[in-house]
Design a protein around this motif. Structure first.
Motif, mmCIF file in Angstrom:
data_model
loop_
_atom_site.group_PDB
_atom_site.id
_atom_site.type_symbol
_atom_site.label_atom_id
_atom_site.label_comp_id
_atom_site.label_asym_id
_atom_site.label_seq_id
_atom_site.Cartn_x
_atom_site.Cartn_y
_atom_site.Cartn_z
ATOM 1 N N GLU A 42 1.039 -1.430 -0.051
ATOM 2 C CA GLU A 42 0.030 0.007 -0.014
ATOM 3 C C GLU A 42 0.921 1.367 0.071
ATOM 4 O O GLU A 42 0.607 2.300 -0.688
ATOM 5 C CB GLU A 42 -0.790 -0.093 1.114
ATOM 6 C CG GLU A 42 -1.986 -1.022 1.168
ATOM 7 C CD GLU A 42 -2.868 -1.218 2.354
ATOM 8 O OE1 GLU A 42 -2.394 -0.630 3.478
ATOM 9 O OE2 GLU A 42 -4.002 -1.595 2.421
ATOM 10 N N ARG A 43 1.954 1.313 0.938
ATOM 11 C CA ARG A 43 2.844 2.427 0.857
ATOM 12 C C ARG A 43 3.646 2.602 -0.629
ATOM 13 O O ARG A 43 3.709 3.879 -1.064
ATOM 14 C CB ARG A 43 3.944 2.131 1.862
ATOM 15 C CG ARG A 43 3.413 2.568 3.256
ATOM 16 C CD ARG A 43 4.780 2.855 4.086
ATOM 17 N NE ARG A 43 5.287 1.638 4.159
ATOM 18 C CZ ARG A 43 5.021 0.479 5.220
ATOM 19 N NH1 ARG A 43 3.970 0.710 6.087
ATOM 20 N NH2 ARG A 43 5.814 -0.511 5.227
ATOM 21 N N GLN A 44 3.927 1.433 -1.095
ATOM 22 C CA GLN A 44 4.553 1.590 -2.278
ATOM 23 C C GLN A 44 3.643 2.133 -3.495
ATOM 24 O O GLN A 44 3.821 2.965 -4.253
ATOM 25 C CB GLN A 44 5.256 0.367 -3.112
ATOM 26 C CG GLN A 44 6.429 0.042 -1.952
ATOM 27 C CD GLN A 44 6.892 -1.360 -2.456
ATOM 28 O OE1 GLN A 44 6.401 -2.019 -3.526
ATOM 29 N NE2 GLN A 44 7.947 -2.087 -1.511
ATOM 30 N N LEU A 45 2.364 1.763 -3.288
ATOM 31 C CA LEU A 45 1.317 2.102 -4.443
ATOM 32 C C LEU A 45 1.202 3.630 -4.287
ATOM 33 O O LEU A 45 0.742 4.320 -5.008
ATOM 34 C CB LEU A 45 -0.007 1.381 -4.234
ATOM 35 C CG LEU A 45 0.100 0.086 -4.756
ATOM 36 C CD1 LEU A 45 -1.206 -0.897 -4.476
ATOM 37 C CD2 LEU A 45 0.400 -0.003 -6.557
ATOM 38 N N GLN A 46 1.141 4.059 -2.942
ATOM 39 C CA GLN A 46 0.599 5.477 -2.639
ATOM 40 C C GLN A 46 1.877 6.589 -3.053
ATOM 41 O O GLN A 46 1.521 7.452 -3.812
ATOM 42 C CB GLN A 46 0.616 5.600 -1.208
ATOM 43 C CG GLN A 46 -0.827 5.315 -0.612
ATOM 44 C CD GLN A 46 -0.861 5.309 0.989
ATOM 45 O OE1 GLN A 46 -0.154 5.590 1.504
ATOM 46 N NE2 GLN A 46 -2.082 5.093 1.249
ATOM 47 N N SER A 47 2.893 5.872 -3.277
ATOM 48 C CA SER A 47 4.273 6.907 -3.626
ATOM 49 C C SER A 47 4.181 6.712 -5.271
ATOM 50 O O SER A 47 4.396 7.670 -5.770
ATOM 51 C CB SER A 47 5.546 6.018 -3.080
ATOM 52 O OG SER A 47 5.841 4.950 -3.796
ATOM 53 N N ILE A 48 3.781 5.756 -5.777
ATOM 54 C CA ILE A 48 3.730 5.711 -7.364
ATOM 55 C C ILE A 48 2.401 6.431 -8.001
ATOM 56 O O ILE A 48 2.709 7.303 -8.604
ATOM 57 C CB ILE A 48 3.274 4.133 -7.944
ATOM 58 C CG1 ILE A 48 4.612 3.400 -7.379
ATOM 59 C CG2 ILE A 48 2.822 4.297 -9.347
ATOM 60 C CD1 ILE A 48 4.315 1.772 -7.811
ATOM 61 N N ILE A 49 1.452 6.543 -7.190
ATOM 62 C CA ILE A 49 0.158 7.452 -7.645
ATOM 63 C C ILE A 49 0.675 8.992 -7.208
ATOM 64 O O ILE A 49 0.259 9.741 -8.265
ATOM 65 C CB ILE A 49 -1.028 6.988 -6.584
ATOM 66 C CG1 ILE A 49 -1.442 5.558 -7.156
ATOM 67 C CG2 ILE A 49 -1.974 7.746 -6.862
ATOM 68 C CD1 ILE A 49 -2.425 5.074 -6.073
#
Length: 51
Positions: A42-49
């Motif tokens: 979830e943290r990685q996805l948030q940084s990508i978004i």
């Protein structure tokens, strides 16, 4: 993925992993503590978004 022993879960996982490894994806095995891994994803996805 779930199912009875011997139905091919591990075999399917290995085939899918090999396919994506051949496409140069980074593979990460998750076998325990899925909750912690999901938080990391979830943290990685948030940084990508945010990019």
């Amino acid at each position: 993925m779930s199912g009875a022993p011997g139905v091919g879960k591990t075999t399917l996982a290995k085939i899918v992993a090999a396919h994506y490894a051949a496409l140069e994806y980074e593979l990460v095995e998750i076998s325990e503590n899925v909750g912690g891994c999901l938080s990391d994803v979830e943290r990685q996805l948030q940084s990508i978004i945010r990019l």
